[in-house]
Scaffold this active site. Structure first.
Site, short mmCIF file in Angstrom:
data_model
loop_
_atom_site.label_atom_id
_atom_site.label_comp_id
_atom_site.label_asym_id
_atom_site.label_seq_id
_atom_site.Cartn_x
_atom_site.Cartn_y
_atom_site.Cartn_z
N GLY A 17 -8.81 0.14 -12.98
CA GLY A 17 -9.69 0.86 -12.06
C GLY A 17 -10.01 2.24 -12.61
CE LYS A 39 -2.51 5.71 -8.77
NZ LYS A 39 -2.22 5.78 -7.31
CG ASP A 139 -6.52 5.38 1.52
OD1 ASP A 139 -7.38 5.12 2.40
OD2 ASP A 139 -6.78 5.40 0.30
#
Length: 456
Positions: A17, A39, A139
């Site tokens: 991503g 990440k 989230d």
């Protein structure tokens, strides 16, 4: 990118991503030979210190967590390369697809799937919220929930990922307010920078609503800030609809307050007001069939009442009287045709009264209303698309006034409004007031529409 070695240990495989200023990569740990997720946050022209604050908070939070459905912290790196400066968080790799990917691939979720997902995610939230201090994800949405190892009738192993918006509830607010989350899944209090355990329940409820409707919460209408979804699905029973409405209650004081309470009420639904529970009246011969796919109402023949019998008797007697004159001369042909037509009309009315059934069927595509007589079927009213159904009503008509000049009303029908058509189940079809009210309640609950009462 493929084959590049990061920190002399992690061999990059592919990109998972990418967002502005950050990316997520799949890599192999050369020491353990295990797949890991990295990440990265880059120090570029669009870098904001708040991003680094959240990035470091995610790393610190993952260090403290140990749950089989949450990625595990492995490493934290500083990246200092000629063309790339920033930070990297290394965590265990979780296989499977996100709920978002499953939906886009056309996968549908049954009521049992939704309940199984809800239970698994609530158990994760119970763990997070019971940490000291409590950890609030902030989230929860379809793209942050993974499913893997689906087998048989189970929905699969459920994982909650991406703790980049996490908040430690012990954190104190300073002079600025940080709004974190995804629009459509954020509880109203998050827009003011506040998040509590019940905020995660709102995100979970909105996620499950997306699963059963196939629509993003922002695509659904709202009333008093409540997500209106019940009319967009026929998959759920009233108890589960009530639970989802409770989970996504915009008022924090009215919403389920904890994941534990939400799990208990999912397993043992709160009672729905008995005054609106549909109960078929005693002696009613109406046949009602319903499941997640359709609801069908079959109204039996009305039978030949006193009025119809009197009319038919009078018609036969009058016809016989006219058939012969006093001297038994035959009537002219025109009179014979009139008499014959009148007798046929009365006979047809008798057939309808004794044998005709009315079938009202609503499925995922349309609402249809048809007559069935001696093996024949024809439309009683034009069909309408299911999504055009706007409301269910009980229609009352004023019939008299008493000496106090107060209006009195009688119930004449349960109406389903579909587009420009109104489908009525009422007195004209031989239904009693109690049957009309029962059918209106059944229809409104199956459609997820509260019925209204109109008086004329």
């Amino acid at each position: 990118m493929t084959g590049k070695i990061l920190a002399e240990r992690y061999e990059l495989q592919r990109q998972l991503g990418k967002q502005t200023g950050r990316q997520t990569l799949l890599a192999r740990d050369l020491e353990t030979q295990e797949l890991v997720v990295i990440k990265q946050l880059f120090l570029g022209s669009d870098f904001e210190w708040q991003d680094l604050k959240l990035f470091e908070r995610e790393a610190e939070t993952l260090k403290t967590l140990s749950h089989p459905a949450i990625p595990r912290y492995l490493d934290y790196l500083e990246i200092d390369e000629p063309n790339s400066k920033g930070f990297a968080l290394v965590q265990t790799y979780v296989g499977g697809k996100t709920l978002e990917e499953h939906l886009r691939a056309g996968r549908t979720f049954s009521e049992n799937d939704v309940k199984e997902l809800a239970k698994s995610l609530l158990e994760i939230l119970i763990y997070l919220h019971q940490c000291n201090p409590p950890v609030i994800h902030r989230d929860i949405k379809p793209s942050n929930i993974l499913l893997d190892n689906r087998s048989g009738h189970t929905v699969g192993q459920v994982y909650l990922v991406d703790f980049g918006s996490v908040q430690n509830q012990a954190a104190k607010f300073g002079g600025t307010i940080t709004v974190v989350g995804t629009y459509g899944y954020m509880a109203p209090e998050q827009f003011g920078g506040r998040a509590v355990p019940a905020s995660d329940l709102y995100g979970l409820g909105a996620t499950l609503i997306y699963l059963v409707t196939g629509l993003h919460p922002t695509e659904l209408s709202q009333q008093d800030f409540r997500i209106k979804f019940a009319d967009r699905t026929t998959l759920l029973n009233p108890n589960l609809i009530d639970w989802l409405e409770w989970m996504t209650e915009p008022s924090l004081s009215k919403r389920l307050s904890s994941a534990g309470e939400a799990l208990r009420t999912l397993k043992n639904p709160r009672p729905i007001d008995k005054s609106i529970m549909p109960v078929q009246p005693l002696g009613s011969e109406i046949e009602l069939t319903k499941n997640s796919e359709f609801i069908e109402i079959v109204i039996p023949p009305k039978g030949a009442g006193f009025g119809l019998i009197s009319l038919f008797t009078a018609a036969v007697a009058g016809s016989l009287a006219l058939w012969m004159k006093n001297d038994y001369d035959l009537l002219p042909l025109s009179w014979l045709l009139i008499v014959g037509f009148f007798l046929v009309a009365c006979g047809v009315m008798f057939l309808f009264a004794l044998f005709r059934e009315l079938h009202l069927v609503i499925d995922r595509q349309q609402i249809s209303y048809s007559s069935h007589l001696l093996g024949l079927k024809w439309p009683y009213a034009r069909s309408t698309r299911r999504q055009d159904i706007s409301y269910v009503e009980i229609e009352e008509v004023e019939y008299s006034r008493d000496y106090m000049q107060q209006k009195k009303f009688t119930v004449v029908g349960a109406n389903v409004q579909g587009g420009d058509l109104k489908y009525q189940l009422g007195a004209k079809q031989g239904l009693s007031e109690s049957e009309i009210e029962w059918l209106a309640t059944e229809l409104s609950q199956w459609l997820g529409l509260k019925f209204q009462i109109t008086q004329t």
